[in-house]
Design a protein around this motif. Structure first.
Motif, PDB file in Angstrom:
ATOM      1  N   PRO A 168       0.829  -1.206   0.000  1.00  0.00           N
ATOM      2  CA  PRO A 168       0.000   0.000   0.000  1.00  0.00           C
ATOM      3  C   PRO A 168       0.863   1.257   0.000  1.00  0.00           C
ATOM      4  N   GLN A 169       0.385   2.292  -0.667  1.00  0.00           N
ATOM      5  CA  GLN A 169       1.091   3.570  -0.725  1.00  0.00           C
ATOM      6  C   GLN A 169       0.088   4.705  -0.662  1.00  0.00           C
ATOM      7  N   ASP A 200       4.550  -1.596   9.952  1.00  0.00           N
ATOM      8  CA  ASP A 200       4.649  -0.832   8.717  1.00  0.00           C
ATOM      9  C   ASP A 200       3.485   0.162   8.657  1.00  0.00           C
ATOM     10  N   ALA A 202      -3.695   1.145   5.711  1.00  0.00           N
ATOM     11  CA  ALA A 202      -4.545   0.483   4.713  1.00  0.00           C
ATOM     12  C   ALA A 202      -5.536  -0.449   5.386  1.00  0.00           C
ATOM     13  N   HIS A 254      -5.858   9.205   2.326  1.00  0.00           N
ATOM     14  CA  HIS A 254      -5.285   8.392   1.255  1.00  0.00           C
ATOM     15  C   HIS A 254      -5.235   9.249   0.004  1.00  0.00           C
ATOM     16  N   ARG A 255      -4.008   9.525  -0.428  1.00  0.00           N
ATOM     17  CA  ARG A 255      -3.773  10.381  -1.590  1.00  0.00           C
ATOM     18  C   ARG A 255      -4.463  11.732  -1.450  1.00  0.00           C
ATOM     19  N   TYR A 272      -7.166  -2.148   1.931  1.00  0.00           N
ATOM     20  CA  TYR A 272      -6.075  -3.072   1.717  1.00  0.00           C
ATOM     21  C   TYR A 272      -6.338  -4.055   0.590  1.00  0.00           C
ATOM     22  N   GLN A 275       2.220   2.177   6.390  1.00  0.00           N
ATOM     23  CA  GLN A 275       1.341   2.129   5.215  1.00  0.00           C
ATOM     24  C   GLN A 275       0.392   0.938   5.295  1.00  0.00           C
ATOM     25  N   PHE A 321      -0.855   6.634   1.940  1.00  0.00           N
ATOM     26  CA  PHE A 321      -1.570   6.888   3.188  1.00  0.00           C
ATOM     27  C   PHE A 321      -0.765   7.825   4.077  1.00  0.00           C
ATOM     28  N   SER A 322      -1.481   8.631   4.827  1.00  0.00           N
ATOM     29  CA  SER A 322      -0.850   9.469   5.841  1.00  0.00           C
ATOM     30  C   SER A 322      -1.872   9.711   6.952  1.00  0.00           C
TER      31      SER A 322
END
Length: 79
Positions: A4-5, A45, A51, A21-22, A57, A47, A7-8
């Motif tokens: 997953p990428q 992790d 997710a 997310h984005r 996810y 991210q 995310f913050s």
């Protein structure tokens, strides 16, 4: 499946955690859930944890599953 990428999260002064997310809001956590989330992010992790907490996810494999032979034509249900 790729990791997953995008995310913050942001921690607000009142203890609320906002997940994005984005750049778009994906969830808000308060109280005990926010504390549990922060502990998981610190331990694993980030991210992957975000997710999982947002339910995002699964994305990425639905198209592949749709094209599987068992989902082509025929009946739609079990007997």
């Amino acid at each position: 499946m790729p990791a997953p990428q995008g995310f913050s999260y942001a921690r607000r002064a009142d203890g609320t955690v906002v997940l994005t997310h984005r750049g778009r809001a994906a969830g808000t956590l308060r109280g005990r859930r926010a504390d549990t989330f922060l502990a998981e992010v610190e331990a694993g992790d980030p991210q992957l944890v975000m997710a999982r907490w947002t339910g995002s996810y699964r994305f990425g494999n639905e198209r592949t599953a749709r094209e599987h032979p068992r989902h082509q034509g025929g009946r739609t249900g079990r007997r």
